[in-house]
Design a protein around this motif. Sequence first.
Motif, PDB file in Angstrom:
ATOM      1  N   ILE A 128       0.837  -1.209   0.000  1.00 30.77           N
ATOM      2  CA  ILE A 128       0.000   0.000   0.000  1.00 30.77           C
ATOM      3  C   ILE A 128       0.863   1.247   0.000  1.00 30.77           C
ATOM      4  CG2 ILE A 128      -1.608   1.374   1.381  1.00 30.77           C
ATOM      5  CD1 ILE A 128      -2.948  -1.124   2.257  1.00 30.77           C
ATOM      6  N   PHE A 129       1.918   1.254   0.822  1.00 31.75           N
ATOM      7  CA  PHE A 129       2.774   2.429   0.920  1.00 31.75           C
ATOM      8  C   PHE A 129       3.512   2.701  -0.386  1.00 31.75           C
ATOM      9  CE2 PHE A 129       2.981   0.685   5.433  1.00 31.75           C
ATOM     10  CZ  PHE A 129       1.888   1.436   5.841  1.00 31.75           C
ATOM     11  N   ILE A 130       3.705   1.651  -1.186  1.00 31.41           N
ATOM     12  CA  ILE A 130       4.316   1.816  -2.500  1.00 31.41           C
ATOM     13  C   ILE A 130       3.300   2.322  -3.517  1.00 31.41           C
ATOM     14  CG2 ILE A 130       5.354   0.546  -4.446  1.00 31.41           C
ATOM     15  CD1 ILE A 130       6.674  -1.290  -2.381  1.00 31.41           C
ATOM     16  N   LEU A 131       2.098   1.737  -3.510  1.00 33.35           N
ATOM     17  CA  LEU A 131       1.103   2.022  -4.543  1.00 33.35           C
ATOM     18  C   LEU A 131       0.305   3.304  -4.322  1.00 33.35           C
ATOM     19  CD1 LEU A 131      -0.417  -1.532  -5.220  1.00 33.35           C
ATOM     20  CD2 LEU A 131       1.238  -0.276  -6.603  1.00 33.35           C
ATOM     21  N   ARG A 132       0.182   3.763  -3.088  1.00 31.07           N
ATOM     22  CA  ARG A 132      -0.701   4.905  -2.812  1.00 31.07           C
ATOM     23  C   ARG A 132      -0.268   6.178  -3.539  1.00 31.07           C
ATOM     24  NH1 ARG A 132       0.876   5.843   3.616  1.00 31.07           N
ATOM     25  NH2 ARG A 132       2.999   6.600   3.259  1.00 31.07           N
ATOM     26  N   TRP A 133       1.023   6.276  -3.905  1.00 28.45           N
ATOM     27  CA  TRP A 133       1.503   7.427  -4.658  1.00 28.45           C
ATOM     28  C   TRP A 133       1.166   7.318  -6.149  1.00 28.45           C
ATOM     29  CZ3 TRP A 133       4.083  11.439  -2.153  1.00 28.45           C
ATOM     30  CH2 TRP A 133       4.528  11.183  -0.865  1.00 28.45           C
ATOM     31  N   PHE A 134       0.959   6.096  -6.650  1.00 30.27           N
ATOM     32  CA  PHE A 134       0.867   5.879  -8.090  1.00 30.27           C
ATOM     33  C   PHE A 134      -0.435   5.227  -8.561  1.00 30.27           C
ATOM     34  CE2 PHE A 134       5.459   5.975  -7.209  1.00 30.27           C
ATOM     35  CZ  PHE A 134       5.825   6.999  -8.068  1.00 30.27           C
ATOM     36  N   TRP A 135      -1.374   5.023  -7.654  1.00 32.25           N
ATOM     37  CA  TRP A 135      -2.653   4.418  -8.054  1.00 32.25           C
ATOM     38  C   TRP A 135      -3.791   5.155  -7.358  1.00 32.25           C
ATOM     39  CZ3 TRP A 135      -4.916  -0.894  -6.266  1.00 32.25           C
ATOM     40  CH2 TRP A 135      -6.024  -1.214  -7.075  1.00 32.25           C
ATOM     41  N   TRP A 136      -4.627   5.771  -8.141  1.00 29.41           N
ATOM     42  CA  TRP A 136      -5.697   6.601  -7.594  1.00 29.41           C
ATOM     43  C   TRP A 136      -6.698   5.820  -6.761  1.00 29.41           C
ATOM     44  CZ3 TRP A 136     -10.910   5.905  -8.663  1.00 29.41           C
ATOM     45  CH2 TRP A 136     -11.214   4.973  -9.680  1.00 29.41           C
ATOM     46  N   ARG A 137      -6.839   4.508  -7.027  1.00 27.02           N
ATOM     47  CA  ARG A 137      -7.904   3.741  -6.372  1.00 27.02           C
ATOM     48  C   ARG A 137      -7.626   3.435  -4.900  1.00 27.02           C
ATOM     49  NH1 ARG A 137     -11.789   2.575  -4.463  1.00 27.02           N
ATOM     50  NH2 ARG A 137     -13.626   1.475  -5.237  1.00 27.02           N
ATOM     51  N   ILE A 138      -6.350   3.498  -4.481  1.00 33.32           N
ATOM     52  CA  ILE A 138      -6.029   3.307  -3.062  1.00 33.32           C
ATOM     53  C   ILE A 138      -6.732   4.390  -2.254  1.00 33.32           C
ATOM     54  CG2 ILE A 138      -4.185   3.371  -1.333  1.00 33.32           C
ATOM     55  CD1 ILE A 138      -3.914   0.930  -2.936  1.00 33.32           C
ATOM     56  N   ASN A 139      -7.426   3.996  -1.185  1.00 36.21           N
ATOM     57  CA  ASN A 139      -8.104   4.978  -0.338  1.00 36.21           C
ATOM     58  C   ASN A 139      -7.761   4.754   1.132  1.00 36.21           C
ATOM     59  OD1 ASN A 139      -9.702   2.831   0.573  1.00 36.21           O
ATOM     60  ND2 ASN A 139     -11.340   3.277  -0.878  1.00 36.21           N
ATOM     61  N   ALA A 140      -8.335   5.583   1.988  1.00 34.50           N
ATOM     62  CA  ALA A 140      -8.024   5.492   3.410  1.00 34.50           C
ATOM     63  C   ALA A 140      -8.413   4.142   3.986  1.00 34.50           C
ATOM     64  CB  ALA A 140      -8.729   6.618   4.163  1.00 34.50           C
ATOM     65  N   TRP A 141      -9.514   3.569   3.482  1.00 42.90           N
ATOM     66  CA  TRP A 141      -9.966   2.274   3.984  1.00 42.90           C
ATOM     67  C   TRP A 141      -9.004   1.150   3.611  1.00 42.90           C
ATOM     68  CZ3 TRP A 141     -13.087   2.020   7.826  1.00 42.90           C
ATOM     69  CH2 TRP A 141     -14.028   3.021   8.017  1.00 42.90           C
ATOM     70  N   SER A 142      -8.269   1.324   2.521  1.00 41.39           N
ATOM     71  CA  SER A 142      -7.237   0.343   2.163  1.00 41.39           C
ATOM     72  C   SER A 142      -6.212   0.237   3.293  1.00 41.39           C
ATOM     73  CB  SER A 142      -6.527   0.748   0.871  1.00 41.39           C
ATOM     74  OG  SER A 142      -7.424   0.986  -0.176  1.00 41.39           O
ATOM     75  N   GLU A 143      -5.758   1.389   3.769  1.00 41.27           N
ATOM     76  CA  GLU A 143      -4.732   1.405   4.809  1.00 41.27           C
ATOM     77  C   GLU A 143      -5.285   0.968   6.163  1.00 41.27           C
ATOM     78  OE1 GLU A 143      -1.631   4.004   5.101  1.00 41.27           O
ATOM     79  OE2 GLU A 143      -1.815   4.930   3.114  1.00 41.27           O
ATOM     80  N   ILE A 144      -6.482   1.426   6.485  1.00 36.59           N
ATOM     81  CA  ILE A 144      -7.085   1.043   7.769  1.00 36.59           C
ATOM     82  C   ILE A 144      -7.267  -0.465   7.833  1.00 36.59           C
ATOM     83  CG2 ILE A 144      -9.178   1.190   9.180  1.00 36.59           C
ATOM     84  CD1 ILE A 144      -9.490   4.085   8.142  1.00 36.59           C
ATOM     85  N   THR A 145      -7.794  -1.031   6.758  1.00 38.37           N
ATOM     86  CA  THR A 145      -8.028  -2.483   6.717  1.00 38.37           C
ATOM     87  C   THR A 145      -6.723  -3.257   6.809  1.00 38.37           C
ATOM     88  OG1 THR A 145      -9.953  -2.082   5.309  1.00 38.37           O
ATOM     89  CG2 THR A 145      -9.139  -4.329   5.426  1.00 38.37           C
ATOM     90  N   ALA A 146      -5.729  -2.835   6.055  1.00 42.10           N
ATOM     91  CA  ALA A 146      -4.432  -3.533   6.062  1.00 42.10           C
ATOM     92  C   ALA A 146      -3.792  -3.488   7.440  1.00 42.10           C
ATOM     93  CB  ALA A 146      -3.499  -2.911   5.028  1.00 42.10           C
ATOM     94  N   MET A 147      -3.886  -2.337   8.075  1.00 45.19           N
ATOM     95  CA  MET A 147      -3.256  -2.167   9.384  1.00 45.19           C
ATOM     96  C   MET A 147      -3.865  -3.116  10.424  1.00 45.19           C
ATOM     97  SD  MET A 147      -2.937   1.414  11.452  1.00 45.19           S
ATOM     98  CE  MET A 147      -4.713   1.690  11.341  1.00 45.19           C
ATOM     99  N   PHE A 148      -5.194  -3.168  10.466  1.00 44.12           N
ATOM    100  CA  PHE A 148      -5.855  -4.032  11.442  1.00 44.12           C
ATOM    101  C   PHE A 148      -5.740  -5.503  11.064  1.00 44.12           C
ATOM    102  CE2 PHE A 148      -7.928  -0.030  12.641  1.00 44.12           C
ATOM    103  CZ  PHE A 148      -7.835  -0.117  14.023  1.00 44.12           C
ATOM    104  N   ALA A 149      -5.828  -5.792   9.766  1.00 47.12           N
ATOM    105  CA  ALA A 149      -5.704  -7.191   9.324  1.00 47.12           C
ATOM    106  C   ALA A 149      -4.329  -7.745   9.669  1.00 47.12           C
ATOM    107  CB  ALA A 149      -5.945  -7.283   7.816  1.00 47.12           C
TER     108      ALA A 149
END
Length: 603
Positions: free
Chosen positions: A431-452
């Motif tokens: 996520i930390f790699i793609l969030r700069w280069f893919w518009w579809r990454i959103n805040a819920w992507s990071e929240i979900t990954a962090m808790f998962a």
Amino acid sequence: MVELSSLDYFLIIIFFTITLSIGLLVSKKSGKNSSEYFLSGRTMPWWLLGISMVATTFSTDTPNLVTDIVRSNGVSGNWVWWAFLITGLLTVFVYAKLWRKSNVNTDIEFYEFRYSGKAASFLRKFRALYLGVIFNVITMSSVTLAAIKIGGIMLGLEPWETVISAGLITVIFSALGGFKGVVYTDFILFFTAMAGAIGAAYYLINIPEVGGIDALMVNENVSSKLNILPDFNDNKAIITLLVIPLAVQWWSSWYPGAEPGGGGYIAQRMLAAKDENHAIGATFFFNIMHYALRPWPWILVALASLVVFPDLSSIQEAFPNISADKLGHDLAYSAMLTKLPSGLLGLVLASLVAAYMSTISTQLNWGSSYIVYDFYKQQVNPNASEKKLVAIGRLSTISLMILSALLALLLQNALQLFDALLMFGAGTGLIFILRWFWWRINAWSEITAMFASGIVTILFKFTYIGDYLFNHDNGIFHDYYEYPISVLITTVIWITATFTTKPENKETMQSFYKKIQPGGPGWKKIVSEAKAEGIDIEDSKKWSVPSGILAILLGCILIYSCMFATGYYIYGKYINSVLLGAIAIISAYLLKNTWKKIKENVL
């Protein structure tokens, strides 16, 4: 326990005096405002920031960790952290300029710049406490644990005595000097630490018990540990030490100092740079020094320790005052240091204190910046004055030091913590790699990954589920599948969350793209929509990522070649050393030309 001479005490006192003096001298300017306290006004040159990054990672727990790895898995075991060179060079040639362009105060502030709404606000607030307090305290406790072991072995100190004596001066100069004090002292700390590490390695491989480098290389306890690459006939070694680190670990895991896409105190230094080119130069210099220069003095001492202290029982016998809960292979490094002569002993102790202070002061200032900017100012007192922000920064610095010291008293070894931190970040790195280069990454992507990631780690590490799945003797899978399976589960979960939640609003994404100019196919939809609305958010510069990827490859060849050429020279394999040296020269020439192309796209 060793007896310190007057010369040893003199060297240590001089070192402490210089360090505290720097903190006091810059305290007035550092306390001027929060930007000065946490980023030194964004005026730092690349070489000073690069040395600061190296000094920060030159911690008391690092030689202990390397010693534990070498004694347990041989020199090739270091691939568990050597693989992070790829992560570091990704930051250098792709992300450094993006971070500097963002002009945020902390990398956590990025969340409300890239995302929007309540989810972004929650993510920023939660990550500020999660990283700034929890992860930061755990990392500092590992460093303090190493100091406890060194103090116990070398000086016969009780854990609480080491914690108080090591922490007090560090927290004083950190609270007073702020970021400028940290960076200026890091310059002195780095050279002190390097002199101590090299001096100790040279002396210890030549003590009578070891017999010099030639005798060390043929010793029966050492010869099987020398291979730089794992044994290709050992499937488990290849998978755990080479395949997983190089194929999965470097991009998938968030680890302090080696965050995919940059982050933490590395990002703090990039944000403090004069400009984008200084940010790139600082991170590249750091990676060269961190991987190509530093490992071998520690590795040599670790190998020598196998001759003098071949197992844990020999360490226990030599140092009976060490409690059973602190006994581990990482103790061998400080055990070897007890054999140093007067003068060199004082220098090495000063270097270990330097390593401790550099890392802890950085972690304190970085963690405090999260608490001040991303929690206190955002959630508690948005109208706080600059004077108030600096005061909160100093108070949080002291609080973080106390928490980490208390936790350090409960821990056992550095490798245990290294593995746990890797697992807690497993699957989040992409996520930390793609969030700069893919518009579809959103805040819920990071929240979900962090808790998962956290939940999967707890299930695998602390419940019967982990034993059932990955038990070494009778689990369903080999134990080395634990990490990649954790990454896979977390990745599937956050990708699912990404496509089942709404994307960020159009205005936020257009604003982000216009300022950062990340480029690439991942933003074509946003750029096209903006053009359709008559809004031009894209400049005419060529996308630099392809050149950046080539630079990463050449940089890896350059740095690994330098590191292994040094190793083979030490081993007496001069032909291998010369060949690798030639490869390093060729790759350096090609990298220089590639770097010119990258700089053209930065300016």
